[in-house]
Design an enzyme around this catalytic site. Structure first.
Site, PDB file in Angstrom:
ATOM      1  N   LYS A  78       0.786  -1.384   0.159  1.00 22.91           N
ATOM      2  CA  LYS A  78       0.160   0.333   0.464  1.00 22.91           C
ATOM      3  C   LYS A  78       0.895   1.041  -0.038  1.00 22.91           C
ATOM      4  O   LYS A  78       2.326   0.604   0.760  1.00 22.91           O
ATOM      5  CB  LYS A  78      -0.535   0.077   1.305  1.00 22.91           C
ATOM      6  CG  LYS A  78      -0.294   0.068   2.757  1.00 22.91           C
ATOM      7  CD  LYS A  78      -0.051   1.126   3.085  1.00 22.91           C
ATOM      8  CE  LYS A  78       0.907   1.374   4.540  1.00 22.91           C
ATOM      9  NZ  LYS A  78       1.487   2.339   4.374  1.00 22.91           N
TER      10      LYS A  78
ATOM     11  N   ASP B 294      -2.578  -2.058  10.319  1.00 19.36           N
ATOM     12  CA  ASP B 294      -2.480  -2.168   8.757  1.00 19.36           C
ATOM     13  C   ASP B 294      -3.501  -3.698   7.949  1.00 19.36           C
ATOM     14  O   ASP B 294      -3.802  -3.595   6.821  1.00 19.36           O
ATOM     15  CB  ASP B 294      -1.186  -2.062   7.746  1.00 19.36           C
ATOM     16  CG  ASP B 294      -1.266  -0.511   8.499  1.00 19.36           C
ATOM     17  OD1 ASP B 294      -2.337   0.436   8.683  1.00 19.36           O
ATOM     18  OD2 ASP B 294       0.184  -0.385   7.875  1.00 19.36           O
TER      19      ASP B 294
HETATM   20  P1  ATP Z   1       4.130  -0.412   7.113  1.00 17.89           P
HETATM   21  O1  ATP Z   1       4.081   0.122   6.423  1.00 17.89           O
HETATM   22  O2  ATP Z   1       3.043  -1.281   8.091  1.00 17.89           O
HETATM   23  O3  ATP Z   1       4.592   0.525   8.668  1.00 17.89           O
HETATM   24  P2  ATP Z   1       6.421  -1.543   6.898  1.00 17.89           P
HETATM   25  O4  ATP Z   1       7.089  -1.787   5.283  1.00 17.89           O
HETATM   26  O5  ATP Z   1       7.402  -0.124   7.658  1.00 17.89           O
HETATM   27  O6  ATP Z   1       5.477  -1.423   7.658  1.00 17.89           O
HETATM   28  P3  ATP Z   1       7.357  -4.423   7.657  1.00 17.89           P
HETATM   29  O7  ATP Z   1       7.900  -4.224   5.622  1.00 17.89           O
HETATM   30  O8  ATP Z   1       6.524  -5.393   7.668  1.00 17.89           O
HETATM   31  O9  ATP Z   1       7.397  -2.621   7.795  1.00 17.89           O
HETATM   32  O10 ATP Z   1       8.756  -4.583   7.914  1.00 17.89           O
HETATM   33  C1  ATP Z   1       9.110  -4.161   9.753  1.00 17.89           C
HETATM   34  C2  ATP Z   1      10.044  -4.762  10.103  1.00 17.89           C
HETATM   35  O11 ATP Z   1       9.133  -6.373  10.499  1.00 17.89           O
HETATM   36  C3  ATP Z   1      10.358  -5.819   9.344  1.00 17.89           C
HETATM   37  O12 ATP Z   1      11.795  -5.381   9.669  1.00 17.89           O
HETATM   38  C4  ATP Z   1      11.154  -8.005   9.630  1.00 17.89           C
HETATM   39  O13 ATP Z   1      12.288  -7.891  11.029  1.00 17.89           O
HETATM   40  C5  ATP Z   1       9.573  -7.389  10.472  1.00 17.89           C
HETATM   41  N1  ATP Z   1       8.695  -8.615   9.631  1.00 17.89           N
HETATM   42  C6  ATP Z   1       8.006 -10.032  10.496  1.00 17.89           C
HETATM   43  N2  ATP Z   1       7.305 -10.137   9.899  1.00 17.89           N
HETATM   44  C7  ATP Z   1       7.683  -9.483   8.903  1.00 17.89           C
HETATM   45  C8  ATP Z   1       7.329  -9.841   7.041  1.00 17.89           C
HETATM   46  N3  ATP Z   1       6.405 -11.294   6.737  1.00 17.89           N
HETATM   47  N4  ATP Z   1       7.695  -9.198   5.725  1.00 17.89           N
HETATM   48  C9  ATP Z   1       8.193  -8.227   6.396  1.00 17.89           C
HETATM   49  N5  ATP Z   1       9.054  -7.895   7.467  1.00 17.89           N
HETATM   50  C10 ATP Z   1       8.721  -8.985   8.625  1.00 17.89           C
END
Ligand code: ATP
Length: 293
Positions: A13, A140
């Site tokens: 997203k 989310d």
């Molecule tokens: P958001 O937009 O919800 O803040 P984000 O893009 O900032 O998400 P994610 O990609 O969800 O962050 O990843 C954040 C942390 O969560 C990563 O550093 C990782 O260690 C952990 N994590 C746990 N499971 C997953 C997964 N399936 N995919 C990605 N990261 C994961």
């Protein structure tokens, strides 16, 4: 023959608008977000076996493969909520969504697992019932189950439809750093915000589906206190190549631009290579997760 394997596409997203409305007594924050699913996706394959465990594999080294993975948490929550017995499942994640990027990569995987398990176990849960399980894993996750173009309020889990974004091209550029979402909220708590996005103006623009107006109104309050390396250059290059608007997604560091022409988006992508590692030109999609037949 009984299905033993289900695949889902779990879409990323972007936030067309993100305002933090208030800090709540429980420590969470009330948000106002216009969220848009985009065509960048992870592929989740859930396979049944007889291990009685939840196991995970992933094509990326830095993603946890144990109970810290959001996909694991989703599967665990699914079995607990439905009271279905886990005879054993393996979850394979092919990651394309950059992580710690502000694109809900982890939440998308959690949503993908819930949708896959619903099909694999014939649980027959509605989308709203899956969202009730999803919100226990992350704010989310309900958006990642429903997806499309939605207004998200509360902690991000109160979802209402807005008119879908018109066809456009979305250029994603993630500089080579990760932003911790918890740190981003702490910064907000300490610094507050200087400018409040025009939420009503954005809702009117969404209602009229005026792409240029929407793009011009995009705003993310995290940009007021999260530093993203090369953000100014990235935004300038996108604008010079014809972006209708540019903004940061989530708590960053991903920056995106909205274009009405694919060639312009491709040209900007080419010029961004020195500033960002993960670059993609994609389009809006109308779902958060899709079962792959
Ligand atoms: P958001 O937009 O919800 O803040 P984000 O893009 O900032 O998400 P994610 O990609 O969800 O962050 O990843 C954040 C942390 O969560 C990563 O550093 C990782 O260690 C952990 N994590 C746990 N499971 C997953 C997964 N399936 N995919 C990605 N990261 C994961």
């Amino acid at each position: 023959m009984k299905t033993e394997e289900v695949k889902t596409k779990a879409y990323a997203k972007i936030n067309l608008m993100l305002d933090i409305v208030a800090k709540r007594a429980d420590g969470y924050h009330d948000l106002f977000m216009i969220m848009q699913s985009i065509g960048l996706y992870d592929t989740i394959t859930v396979t049944q076996n007889k291990s009685k465990k939840i196991t995970i594999s992933c094509n990326m080294d830095d993603i946890p493969l144990d109970e810290k993975n959001i996909a694991y948490k989703a599967a665990d929550a699914f079995f607990q909520s439905t009271k279905k017995k886990n005879k054993g499942i393996h979850i394979d994640i092919v990651k394309r969504i950059p992580h710690a990027a502000g694109m809900a990569g982890g939440s998308a995987d959690g949503a993908g697992v819930l949708v896959a398990l619903n099909a694999l176990t014939d649980a027959g849960l509605t989308e709203d019932e899956l969202c009730e399980i999803g919100v226990k894993i992350g704010a989310d996750v309900p958006f990642c189950i429903k997806g499309g173009t939605l207004l998200a309020q509360g902690i991000g889990d109160v979802l209402n439809k807005v008119k879908p974004l018109r066809k456009c091209y979305i250029l994603i550029a993630k500089p080579d750093v990760g932003v911790n979402t918890g740190y981003a909220y702490k910064q907000f708590d300490e610094c507050g915000k200087i400018h409040t996005p025009d939420k009503l103006g954005m809702l009117c623009a969404m209602q009229s589906r005026d792409l240029a107006d929407i793009a011009a109104r995009m705003e993310n309050v995290f940009e007021q206190f999260i530093d993203v390396p090369n953000k100014v250059d990235i935004k300038s290059i996108m604008r010079e190549n014809g972006a209708l608007g540019v903004c940061m997604s989530g708590s960053g560091p991903t920056v995106f631009g909205i274009f009405d022409d694919r060639e312009k988006a491709n040209a900007a992508a080419e010029n961004l290579k020195v500033y960002a590692k993960d670059i993609a030109v994609t389009v809006p999609v109308s779902k958060g997760c899709r079962l792959v037949k």
